[in-house]
Every structure is written in C-alpha cells, then in structure tokens.
Motif scaffolding. Structure first.
Motif, short mmCIF file in Angstrom:
data_model
loop_
_atom_site.label_atom_id
_atom_site.label_comp_id
_atom_site.label_asym_id
_atom_site.label_seq_id
_atom_site.Cartn_x
_atom_site.Cartn_y
_atom_site.Cartn_z
N GLY A 1 73.13 -34.22 -69.49
CA GLY A 1 74.50 -34.39 -69.98
C GLY A 1 74.58 -34.19 -71.47
N GLY A 2 73.54 -34.63 -72.19
CA GLY A 2 73.51 -34.44 -73.63
C GLY A 2 73.39 -32.99 -74.03
N VAL A 3 72.62 -32.22 -73.26
CA VAL A 3 72.52 -30.78 -73.53
C VAL A 3 73.87 -30.11 -73.29
CG1 VAL A 3 71.44 -28.62 -72.78
CG2 VAL A 3 70.05 -30.69 -73.01
N ALA A 4 74.57 -30.52 -72.24
CA ALA A 4 75.87 -29.94 -71.92
C ALA A 4 76.95 -30.35 -72.91
CB ALA A 4 76.28 -30.33 -70.51
N SER A 5 76.70 -31.44 -73.66
CA SER A 5 77.73 -32.02 -74.52
C SER A 5 77.50 -31.79 -76.00
CB SER A 5 77.84 -33.53 -74.25
OG SER A 5 78.08 -33.78 -72.89
N GLY A 6 76.52 -30.96 -76.36
CA GLY A 6 76.31 -30.65 -77.76
C GLY A 6 75.46 -31.63 -78.52
N PHE B 1 67.26 -24.60 -68.45
CA PHE B 1 68.26 -24.22 -67.44
C PHE B 1 69.62 -24.82 -67.75
CE2 PHE B 1 66.37 -28.13 -65.91
CZ PHE B 1 67.45 -28.87 -65.46
N ILE B 2 69.66 -26.09 -68.17
CA ILE B 2 70.95 -26.71 -68.44
C ILE B 2 71.53 -26.19 -69.75
CG2 ILE B 2 70.08 -28.77 -69.60
CD1 ILE B 2 73.08 -28.52 -67.16
N GLN B 3 70.68 -25.75 -70.67
CA GLN B 3 71.18 -25.09 -71.87
C GLN B 3 72.01 -23.87 -71.48
OE1 GLN B 3 70.93 -26.14 -75.00
NE2 GLN B 3 72.00 -24.38 -75.90
N ASN B 4 71.63 -23.24 -70.40
CA ASN B 4 72.37 -22.08 -69.89
C ASN B 4 73.33 -22.44 -68.76
OD1 ASN B 4 71.00 -20.23 -71.62
ND2 ASN B 4 69.23 -20.29 -70.25
N TYR B 5 73.60 -23.76 -68.60
CA TYR B 5 74.50 -24.26 -67.57
C TYR B 5 74.05 -23.85 -66.16
CZ TYR B 5 77.76 -25.08 -71.49
OH TYR B 5 78.35 -25.49 -72.66
N GLU B 6 72.75 -23.94 -65.93
CA GLU B 6 72.20 -23.64 -64.62
C GLU B 6 71.44 -24.88 -64.15
OE1 GLU B 6 69.74 -20.29 -65.42
OE2 GLU B 6 71.43 -18.89 -65.63
N TYR B 7 72.16 -25.78 -63.51
CA TYR B 7 71.57 -27.06 -63.11
C TYR B 7 70.84 -26.91 -61.78
CZ TYR B 7 71.10 -32.08 -62.40
OH TYR B 7 70.60 -33.34 -62.21
N ILE B 8 69.64 -27.46 -61.69
CA ILE B 8 68.82 -27.39 -60.49
C ILE B 8 68.99 -28.69 -59.69
CG2 ILE B 8 66.47 -27.09 -59.62
CD1 ILE B 8 65.82 -25.75 -62.33
N ASN B 9 69.34 -28.58 -58.41
CA ASN B 9 69.65 -29.80 -57.65
C ASN B 9 68.44 -30.70 -57.44
OD1 ASN B 9 68.35 -28.24 -55.72
ND2 ASN B 9 69.91 -28.52 -54.14
N THR B 10 67.23 -30.18 -57.55
CA THR B 10 66.06 -31.06 -57.41
C THR B 10 65.96 -32.04 -58.57
OG1 THR B 10 64.70 -29.34 -58.47
CG2 THR B 10 64.70 -29.41 -56.06
N ASP B 11 66.58 -31.71 -59.71
CA ASP B 11 66.56 -32.65 -60.84
C ASP B 11 67.46 -33.85 -60.61
OD1 ASP B 11 64.82 -31.87 -63.17
OD2 ASP B 11 65.78 -29.96 -62.76
N SER B 12 68.28 -33.81 -59.57
CA SER B 12 69.10 -34.98 -59.23
C SER B 12 68.35 -35.94 -58.33
CB SER B 12 70.39 -34.53 -58.53
OG SER B 12 71.24 -33.81 -59.40
#
Length: 465
Positions: free
Chosen positions: A62-67, A77-88
């Motif tokens: 969330g912090g990466v997505a929020s600046g 991956f999240i820096q590029n808005y590509e979230y992997i469901n295994t990380d949940s």
C-alpha cells in the motif's frame, strides 16, 4: 483446546517476530501431543497476529502504491501496479487464522481469569483485523468466518461487514467497562490489562471505520471518547531480544530475505517533506525533523522510524485527533474553529516531540487568516477557507500515516473529493491508482466458489464507488 489449532498462527508469528521472549515456555510443549493452552497466552498470539497483518505486506505494498515507498526486488511488481495474489496469502492468514479464529476460540469458553477483559479486548482486535481486510479487499468472510462447521464461508458485503464491526465494538466496550481492570495482565502486550485504554482504542477504531464509509457524524462522536494521550496509543514495542523481535519495517529493509524490497529515494513523500516544488513547508511549517525521522537523506531511516526497537503504531493519538479535525469540518462548515483547534492540538504534539524528535522543525499554530484567500494555506485564493483547511488536514494525515495501511486507505477514499484538496500522489505507471489488492491464491484455491471475481486491482470497492 487442541494445540494444532494454534500451531499455524505460531508459525506465522515467529516468522515475523521471533516471539519466544513474549510467549514464554510455549516451545516446551510437544507439538505432536494434544494439549491445552491458556487463554492468556492465546490472547498474546492474537495481538501479534494483528500486528503482522497490519504492518506486513499490506502496509508495504500500500505504501508503494501511495507514494511512500519505491518498490524494488520482490516489490517491484507493485511499483508497476502488478499485484500478485500469492502475496495476499500471509496477511489473510494472519487476519483469519491468527486473529479471527483465535479470538472466537478464546471466546468459546477457554478459561481466563477475567472473561470480560479478554473477551472485550479480543473483539477490538478482531474488529481491527477484519476492518483492514474489508477496506483492502472489499467483500470478505465475517458471519461464517472461522467456523469449523463451515469450511467454505460465504463472503459478506463490504458495507454490511462495516456495520457488523460497529456492533462488535459496542460489545467490546460493554465487556471492557464491566471488566474495569487497570493493569496486572502481562500477556496484554499493548496495555498490560488496562481496560480503560482498550475502551478508548475501541472508540478511535469506531471512528476510523465510520470515516471509511463517510459517516462523518458518527465518526466525530466516536473520536470524543477515543484516545486522548500518547500513552493511550495502541503500539507494539519490539523488545529487540538477541537481534530478534525487532521493528518489522527494520526487518524488511535490512533482512537477508527481504532487504531492499522497498526504498525511499524518489518517493513522493520525500518531496512533500523536502524543499522542492512539492514541499509543504511554509512560514509556519518546517518538516526537516519529520523528514529526518522517516528518511536518512535518501532511504528509509533504520535508526529512526525503522529503528530496531522503534514502536509500531496500530491505533494512535494522532489518528484520533486528525479524524476529529476532518470529521468536524465535513460534518458542518460551522465547525471550522473546532477543526482548526484539533489540527493545532496535533501540531502542538509535533513541535513538542511527542511523535518523533524535534530540534529545528517548525509547527506553529495556524489561524483562520492562513486559510482565507491569499493566506499561506490558500495563496492562490482558489478555495474557500473550509476547503483550504480540509486540504491541510488531508495532507497532514498523509504525512502522518507513513508505514501504515491508513495512507493507502485515505488515497482511495479521497478520490471522491475535488482534485484541488486531494494529495497529488503521482501515478507510478498509467493513469489510475490501485483501488484494492487481490484475494489470496490460497483462498481462491480452497473457497473459490465464494470468492468474488475481481478483474484487477483497479476495481473500486463498494465504499469508494
């Protein structure tokens, strides 16, 4: 209670915190034998699971997505808005196996010396955990969750979950009022058994959940019974025992397996706290000390906010004050003075070093003129004084909630506000910010028929549509 019911949560907790020093003697039990565990020890595990769920991958991604952060290595991956469901998988298990299942197990009749206290506090923890899950994922299991007779629980609507959590917190407050404890419970790693602090925490959490759904009047009412002192903040104090049990952010940025996953150089928050074009500094604000506490000049400060034994806030005084300020103003324009007073109360804590060390930083009180046309917080005269104050409160929330999931929650909630009062967090890629995270792979694998079909992380949850 059978020991296998908590073996999974202990594994998760120890992988994050190495909590031998907290859950004393638990390793003396033979894991291959059926045994019982005290409700008090189980309660400590619930607290630790909640910390792991709140302060782990959800807050980092969330912090990466929020600046706040720049994602690298495994979080690129999240820096590029590509979230992997295994990380949940891990946060979901912390929430549902570690908190919800164990909290309900505790309340199922396990012997504890003060039932009202442990029942009430466990309900606060459950509401905290599930509230985060609902905000991040949308519809989630609640009414049928953690029921051994229902292996594939249904998903309740996000809004209905929020309503149910308010009822759960009301029950918690009643239990804790009946408990009337003032201390002496060592297994409570947050407050040592002080039910008064748990009650205030419950009210601040109620305010958070009301704010999430934009019920500003009830949020405002709840804050007035919420946390009123820094000593009442619900926070984890890492014992830093023999190099283990340390601040989780410290582990993330220095650990051998995850070190380097998040960085700070180039993040929007660095610019906001600095002296460049995005700076929030003005004649009454100099963020030099907050910037130094967060960052070491180019990266996250592992001697400041990410220090080995730095406290990890979960539900805090600053959150209560800033909800009070925001909801006062959103409830009625006539509450301008109250909103300003609460913002200034928070700023007084900033300049007095309540939240982090302050040496040369400046956090002078604002006055009404600062928000009028031409004032230092409305220099281009483009906003009403109310919107100018609201913009400052929203920006202060953004600066305050670094390292927590609250910044990510706010970024999505504020999308319904006029652009002029939103924090202008840039897009990492494309033209949309993430709106949620994907349901975990493990859940889709075991409860797939009930898991909502979500195309991607840009699909808004119900409360933010």
């Amino acid at each position: 209670m059978k020991l296998f019911k908590i073996s999974f949560i202990i594994t998760i907790l120890f992988s994050f915190f190495g909590c031998q020093s907290i859950v004393e003697d638990i390793n003396d039990v033979d894991p291959n034998k059926i045994a019982t565990v005290s409700g008090e020890v189980l309660f400590t595990g619930i607290q630790l699971a909640d910390i792991a769920g709140q302060s782990g991958i959800l807050s980092q991604a969330g912090g990466v997505a929020s600046g706040y952060f720049v994602g690298a290595d495994r979080l690129n991956f999240i820096q590029n808005y590509e979230y992997i469901n295994t990380d949940s998988n891990t946060p979901w298990n912390n929430i549902y196996q570690g908190v919800v299942k164990q909290a309900r197990e505790l309340r199922s009749g396990i012997d504890v010396p003060n039932k009202d206290f442990f029942y009430g506090a466990s309900k606060v923890l459950e509401a905290h955990a599930v509230g985060t899950a609902a905000n991040i994922f949308g519809d989630v299991p609640f009414s049928e969750a953690a029921n051994n007779d229902i292996p594939t629980p249904k998903y309740d609507g996000q809004v209905s979950v929020y309503m149910a959590l308010q009822d759960l917190l009301d029950e918690a407050i009643s239990d804790l009022q009946n408990a009337g404890t003032s201390g002496g419970i060592g297994e409570d790693i947050f407050f040592g058994g002080d039910s008064g602090n748990w009650i205030k925490t419950a009210y601040t959490l109620k305010a958070r959940l009301y704010l999430d759904v934009r019920d500003y009047a009830n949020a405002l009412s709840a804050t007035q019974n919420g946390i009123s002192s820094s000593t009442e903040t619900m926070k984890y104090l890492p014992p830093n025992t023999l190099g283990a049990d340390t601040n989780l952010l410290h582990e993330v940025i220095t650990g051998s397996t995850s070190g380097g996953a998040i960085a700070a150089n180039g993040s929007f928050l660095i610019d906001l706290l600095g002296t460049g074009s995005e700076s929030r500094n003005n004649a009454k604000t100099n963020e030099v000390d907050r910037a130094a506490y967060y960052y070491d000049g180019t990266d996250i400060n592992d001697s400041g906010i990410a220090g080995v034994d730095e406290p990890m806030n979960q539900i805090s005084l600053q959150e209560n004050l800033l909800i009070w300020a925001e909801t006062s103003l959103r409830s009625s324009a006539s509450n301008f003075d109250t909103a300003l007073m609460k913002l200034n109360e928070h700023r007084a804590n900033l300049r007095n070093g309540v939240y982090f060390p302050v040496n040369t930083g400046v956090y002078d009180d604002y006055v009404e003129a600062d928000f009028l046309a031409g004032g230092i917080e409305n220099a281009d005269s483009s906003l009403s004084k109310e919107d100018a104050l609201l913009r400052e409160i929203i920006e202060e929330r953004y600066a305050t909630f670094f390292t927590t999931v609250l910044g990510f929650n706010d970024l999505r909630r504020m999308k319904k506000d006029p652009v002029a009062i939103q924090v202008p967090v840039p897009f990492n890629v494309g033209s949309k910010h993430p709106e949620r995270f994907l349901y975990p792979f493990d859940e889709e694998n075991t409860n797939g028929a009930n898991v909502p079909e979500i195309a991607d992380i840009f699909v808004k949850t119900a409360i933010n549509q």
